[in-house]
Write a protein that holds these residues in place. Structure first.
Motif, PDB file in Angstrom:
ATOM      1  N   UNK A   1     -24.344  -1.493   3.459  1.00  0.00           N
ATOM      2  CA  UNK A   1     -25.508  -1.584   2.567  1.00  0.00           C
ATOM      3  C   UNK A   1     -25.092  -1.622   1.088  1.00  0.00           C
ATOM      4  N   UNK A   2     -23.858  -1.163   0.804  1.00  0.00           N
ATOM      5  CA  UNK A   2     -23.402  -1.100  -0.595  1.00  0.00           C
ATOM      6  C   UNK A   2     -21.990  -1.676  -0.714  1.00  0.00           C
ATOM      7  N   UNK A   3     -21.848  -2.976  -0.507  1.00  0.00           N
ATOM      8  CA  UNK A   3     -20.493  -3.547  -0.487  1.00  0.00           C
ATOM      9  C   UNK A   3     -19.778  -3.397  -1.838  1.00  0.00           C
ATOM     10  N   UNK A   4     -18.566  -2.842  -1.775  1.00  0.00           N
ATOM     11  CA  UNK A   4     -17.764  -2.614  -2.992  1.00  0.00           C
ATOM     12  C   UNK A   4     -18.507  -1.803  -4.042  1.00  0.00           C
TER      13      UNK A   4
ATOM     14  N   UNK B   1      -9.131   3.105   1.488  1.00  0.00           N
ATOM     15  CA  UNK B   1      -9.617   1.917   0.770  1.00  0.00           C
ATOM     16  C   UNK B   1      -8.775   1.594  -0.456  1.00  0.00           C
ATOM     17  N   UNK B   2      -9.001   0.410  -1.038  1.00  0.00           N
ATOM     18  CA  UNK B   2      -8.212  -0.045  -2.185  1.00  0.00           C
ATOM     19  C   UNK B   2      -8.276   0.906  -3.386  1.00  0.00           C
ATOM     20  N   UNK B   3      -7.111   1.148  -3.979  1.00  0.00           N
ATOM     21  CA  UNK B   3      -6.984   2.089  -5.097  1.00  0.00           C
ATOM     22  C   UNK B   3      -7.535   1.475  -6.386  1.00  0.00           C
ATOM     23  N   UNK B   4      -8.321   2.271  -7.102  1.00  0.00           N
ATOM     24  CA  UNK B   4      -8.859   1.837  -8.397  1.00  0.00           C
ATOM     25  C   UNK B   4      -8.042   2.443  -9.540  1.00  0.00           C
ATOM     26  N   UNK B   5      -7.759   3.730  -9.437  1.00  0.00           N
ATOM     27  CA  UNK B   5      -6.991   4.381 -10.503  1.00  0.00           C
ATOM     28  C   UNK B   5      -6.250   5.582  -9.940  1.00  0.00           C
ATOM     29  N   UNK B   6      -5.045   5.812 -10.444  1.00  0.00           N
ATOM     30  CA  UNK B   6      -4.286   7.002 -10.061  1.00  0.00           C
ATOM     31  C   UNK B   6      -3.659   7.612 -11.299  1.00  0.00           C
ATOM     32  N   UNK B   7      -3.676   8.934 -11.371  1.00  0.00           N
ATOM     33  CA  UNK B   7      -2.963   9.631 -12.448  1.00  0.00           C
ATOM     34  C   UNK B   7      -2.181  10.781 -11.822  1.00  0.00           C
ATOM     35  N   UNK B   8      -1.092  11.146 -12.476  1.00  0.00           N
ATOM     36  CA  UNK B   8      -0.123  12.047 -11.843  1.00  0.00           C
ATOM     37  C   UNK B   8      -0.148  13.465 -12.423  1.00  0.00           C
ATOM     38  N   UNK B   9       0.322  14.387 -11.600  1.00  0.00           N
ATOM     39  CA  UNK B   9       0.508  15.795 -11.982  1.00  0.00           C
ATOM     40  C   UNK B   9       1.893  16.198 -11.461  1.00  0.00           C
ATOM     41  N   UNK B  10       2.702  16.873 -12.295  1.00  0.00           N
ATOM     42  CA  UNK B  10       3.994  17.385 -11.816  1.00  0.00           C
ATOM     43  C   UNK B  10       3.765  18.627 -10.983  1.00  0.00           C
ATOM     44  N   UNK B  11       4.574  18.783  -9.936  1.00  0.00           N
ATOM     45  CA  UNK B  11       4.518  20.005  -9.130  1.00  0.00           C
ATOM     46  C   UNK B  11       5.606  20.942  -9.650  1.00  0.00           C
TER      47      UNK B  11
ATOM     48  N   UNK C   1     -11.412  -6.119  -4.996  1.00  0.00           N
ATOM     49  CA  UNK C   1     -10.412  -7.083  -4.510  1.00  0.00           C
ATOM     50  C   UNK C   1     -11.055  -8.308  -3.873  1.00  0.00           C
ATOM     51  N   UNK C   2     -10.337  -9.415  -3.964  1.00  0.00           N
ATOM     52  CA  UNK C   2     -10.794 -10.608  -3.239  1.00  0.00           C
ATOM     53  C   UNK C   2     -10.485 -10.428  -1.765  1.00  0.00           C
ATOM     54  N   UNK C   3     -11.167 -11.229  -0.958  1.00  0.00           N
ATOM     55  CA  UNK C   3     -10.947 -11.207   0.491  1.00  0.00           C
ATOM     56  C   UNK C   3      -9.451 -11.271   0.796  1.00  0.00           C
ATOM     57  N   UNK C   4      -8.980 -10.374   1.643  1.00  0.00           N
ATOM     58  CA  UNK C   4      -7.573 -10.416   2.057  1.00  0.00           C
ATOM     59  C   UNK C   4      -6.628  -9.720   1.106  1.00  0.00           C
ATOM     60  N   UNK C   5      -7.132  -9.185   0.011  1.00  0.00           N
ATOM     61  CA  UNK C   5      -6.274  -8.484  -0.947  1.00  0.00           C
ATOM     62  C   UNK C   5      -6.750  -7.044  -1.094  1.00  0.00           C
ATOM     63  N   UNK C   6      -5.853  -6.161  -1.546  1.00  0.00           N
ATOM     64  CA  UNK C   6      -6.245  -4.774  -1.838  1.00  0.00           C
ATOM     65  C   UNK C   6      -6.194  -4.512  -3.338  1.00  0.00           C
ATOM     66  N   UNK C   7      -5.881  -5.530  -4.113  1.00  0.00           N
ATOM     67  CA  UNK C   7      -5.606  -5.284  -5.530  1.00  0.00           C
ATOM     68  C   UNK C   7      -6.880  -5.313  -6.355  1.00  0.00           C
TER      69      UNK C   7
END
Ligand code: GRF
Length: 212
Positions: A100-103, A147-157, A193-199
């Motif tokens: 019902x809510x594509x992308x 699902x496809x990644x939109x944003x990632x930010x890091x934390x040191x352990x 992402x376009x069809x067939x891509x995760x980017x």
């Protein structure tokens, strides 16, 4: 106006960050409805305090998950939301809901996917001995945090981290990353992402109206 629906099962600290930094303040963003599967969830109280409509869909009240999720989708659709944000919503949403809510459905995860999916991303990264972990915002697909990644930010352990100390730093980062991603959506800067891509294309010009 860019209306969003927030789904939350628990404490709703990420919902609070959205209320404090975006709702009615930035890029025409309005939280149109807060939906939960857990009656009495603190997230619902936070919404009520901000005069945001709420709705609760406990699984026990429906014959199955698909029926519950269709009722939930009806409420989201009626709110006029253009984006559905899972902020600590601890259930899988059904394929029927996603259709019902594509992308238009995004999730927040407290680890760097595809590492440490599931409910214990913070503890699992610590037990594994990872030196870097972080926060992921991704489009939701029918899998678990897949699902496809939109944003990632890091934390040191740190060597002496506990789940609580690492969790504190991860949650603080979540409270910045999720509102920023929603702002970018509202400004039309995120392309699925376009069809067939995760980017996912994120056109981040580094300008933001958010006041921290
Ligand atoms: C966050 O750590 C989020 O990454 C995970 O659930 C937690 C929700 O926290 N999916 P809150 O309810 O927003 O405080």
């Amino acid at each position: 106006m860019f209306k969003i629906a927030v789904l939350a099962s628990g404490s709703g600290s990420n919902l609070q960050a959205i209320i404090d930094h975006l709702h009615g303040l930035v890029a025409g963003i309005q939280v149109a409805v807060v939906v939960s599967d857990v009656p009495g969830a603190l997230a619902l109280e936070r919404a009520e305090r901000a005069d945001i409509p709420t709705a609760v869909y406990p699984l026990e009240a429906y014959v199955d998950r698909e029926t519950r999720d269709q009722a939930m989708a009806d409420a989201v659709e009626a709110s006029g939301a253009e984006l559905v944000v899972l902020a600590g919503y601890m259930r899988l949403v059904t394929p029927g809901f996603l259709e019902r809510f594509p992308h238009q459905v995004i999730n927040l995860h407290p680890a760097l996917l595809p590492s440490f999916p599931g409910e214990h991303g913070i503890e699992d990264a610590l037990e594994y001995g990872a030196k870097v972990t972080g926060v992921t915002v991704h489009f939701v697909d029918p899998g678990v945090d897949s699902g496809p990644v939109i944003r990632q930010e890091t934390v040191s352990v740190h060597d002496d981290d506990t789940p609580a100390s690492l969790g504190t730093r991860i949650h603080a980062l979540e409270h910045r990353v999720l509102p920023r991603v929603i702002e970018l959506f509202a400004r039309g800067r995120i392309t699925a992402p376009e069809q067939g891509s995760r980017r996912v294309r994120v056109d981040d010009d580094e300008t933001s109206e958010i006041i921290w």
